[in-house]
Motif scaffolding. Sequence first.
Motif, PDB file in Angstrom:
ATOM      1  N   LEU A  16       0.829  -1.207   0.000  1.00 59.01           N
ATOM      2  CA  LEU A  16       0.000   0.000   0.000  1.00 59.01           C
ATOM      3  C   LEU A  16       0.864   1.258   0.000  1.00 59.01           C
ATOM      4  O   LEU A  16       0.562   2.230  -0.708  1.00 59.01           O
ATOM      5  N   GLY A  17       1.943   1.251   0.763  1.00 55.55           N
ATOM      6  CA  GLY A  17       2.863   2.393   0.758  1.00 55.55           C
ATOM      7  C   GLY A  17       3.478   2.622  -0.607  1.00 55.55           C
ATOM      8  O   GLY A  17       3.621   3.765  -1.057  1.00 55.55           O
ATOM      9  N   THR A  18       3.829   1.539  -1.287  1.00 53.84           N
ATOM     10  CA  THR A  18       4.394   1.643  -2.633  1.00 53.84           C
ATOM     11  C   THR A  18       3.363   2.198  -3.619  1.00 53.84           C
ATOM     12  O   THR A  18       3.679   3.070  -4.440  1.00 53.84           O
ATOM     13  N   ALA A  19       2.141   1.700  -3.522  1.00 54.94           N
ATOM     14  CA  ALA A  19       1.083   2.182  -4.416  1.00 54.94           C
ATOM     15  C   ALA A  19       0.797   3.667  -4.178  1.00 54.94           C
ATOM     16  O   ALA A  19       0.603   4.430  -5.137  1.00 54.94           O
ATOM     17  N   LEU A  20       0.780   4.066  -2.926  1.00 55.42           N
ATOM     18  CA  LEU A  20       0.536   5.480  -2.630  1.00 55.42           C
ATOM     19  C   LEU A  20       1.696   6.363  -3.081  1.00 55.42           C
ATOM     20  O   LEU A  20       1.482   7.497  -3.522  1.00 55.42           O
ATOM     21  N   GLY A  21       2.915   5.849  -2.987  1.00 50.59           N
ATOM     22  CA  GLY A  21       4.065   6.591  -3.499  1.00 50.59           C
ATOM     23  C   GLY A  21       3.976   6.792  -4.997  1.00 50.59           C
ATOM     24  O   GLY A  21       4.262   7.882  -5.524  1.00 50.59           O
ATOM     25  N   ALA A  22       3.568   5.744  -5.701  1.00 47.03           N
ATOM     26  CA  ALA A  22       3.388   5.859  -7.152  1.00 47.03           C
ATOM     27  C   ALA A  22       2.267   6.837  -7.482  1.00 47.03           C
ATOM     28  O   ALA A  22       2.369   7.618  -8.441  1.00 47.03           O
ATOM     29  N   VAL A  39      -0.773  12.585   0.132  1.00 48.98           N
ATOM     30  CA  VAL A  39      -0.616  11.203  -0.313  1.00 48.98           C
ATOM     31  C   VAL A  39       0.783  10.692   0.021  1.00 48.98           C
ATOM     32  O   VAL A  39       0.946   9.551   0.473  1.00 48.98           O
ATOM     33  N   ALA A  40       1.791  11.521  -0.153  1.00 50.03           N
ATOM     34  CA  ALA A  40       3.159  11.113   0.173  1.00 50.03           C
ATOM     35  C   ALA A  40       3.318  10.874   1.676  1.00 50.03           C
ATOM     36  O   ALA A  40       3.994   9.922   2.084  1.00 50.03           O
ATOM     37  N   THR A  41       2.694  11.699   2.486  1.00 51.58           N
ATOM     38  CA  THR A  41       2.752  11.508   3.935  1.00 51.58           C
ATOM     39  C   THR A  41       2.097  10.192   4.329  1.00 51.58           C
ATOM     40  O   THR A  41       2.625   9.440   5.156  1.00 51.58           O
ATOM     41  N   PHE A  42       0.962   9.882   3.745  1.00 50.19           N
ATOM     42  CA  PHE A  42       0.285   8.628   4.042  1.00 50.19           C
ATOM     43  C   PHE A  42       1.106   7.439   3.554  1.00 50.19           C
ATOM     44  O   PHE A  42       1.125   6.383   4.203  1.00 50.19           O
ATOM     45  N   SER A  43       1.821   7.598   2.446  1.00 52.39           N
ATOM     46  CA  SER A  43       2.697   6.542   1.951  1.00 52.39           C
ATOM     47  C   SER A  43       3.801   6.245   2.964  1.00 52.39           C
ATOM     48  O   SER A  43       4.073   5.078   3.276  1.00 52.39           O
ATOM     49  N   VAL A  44       4.431   7.276   3.476  1.00 55.81           N
ATOM     50  CA  VAL A  44       5.475   7.103   4.490  1.00 55.81           C
ATOM     51  C   VAL A  44       4.889   6.464   5.746  1.00 55.81           C
ATOM     52  O   VAL A  44       5.512   5.595   6.366  1.00 55.81           O
ATOM     53  N   LEU A  45       3.697   6.863   6.120  1.00 54.14           N
ATOM     54  CA  LEU A  45       3.030   6.282   7.282  1.00 54.14           C
ATOM     55  C   LEU A  45       2.825   4.779   7.100  1.00 54.14           C
ATOM     56  O   LEU A  45       2.982   3.999   8.042  1.00 54.14           O
ATOM     57  N   MET A  46       2.503   4.346   5.896  1.00 49.41           N
ATOM     58  CA  MET A  46       2.323   2.918   5.636  1.00 49.41           C
ATOM     59  C   MET A  46       3.644   2.163   5.767  1.00 49.41           C
ATOM     60  O   MET A  46       3.684   1.046   6.289  1.00 49.41           O
TER      61      MET A  46
END
Length: 66
Positions: A16-22, A39-46
Amino acid sequence: MTKAPFVAMSAATAVLGTALGALALQLRANGYEQYVESVATFSVLMYVTAALVAVTWIRDGRPRSN
């Protein structure tokens, strides 16, 4: 406790973190700058959540002393 829930949860949150980073990169490319930071912050959170689940997995495998 079995190891399967830890592995599945850690892998799912990392994916999920990878998908949000993309998604953040795609939003930036399409000009939606106002959403990129969220979105990037949520990616890091994942990724942090995946790491914490892995730490819990390791700590669960340690022998207990009473």
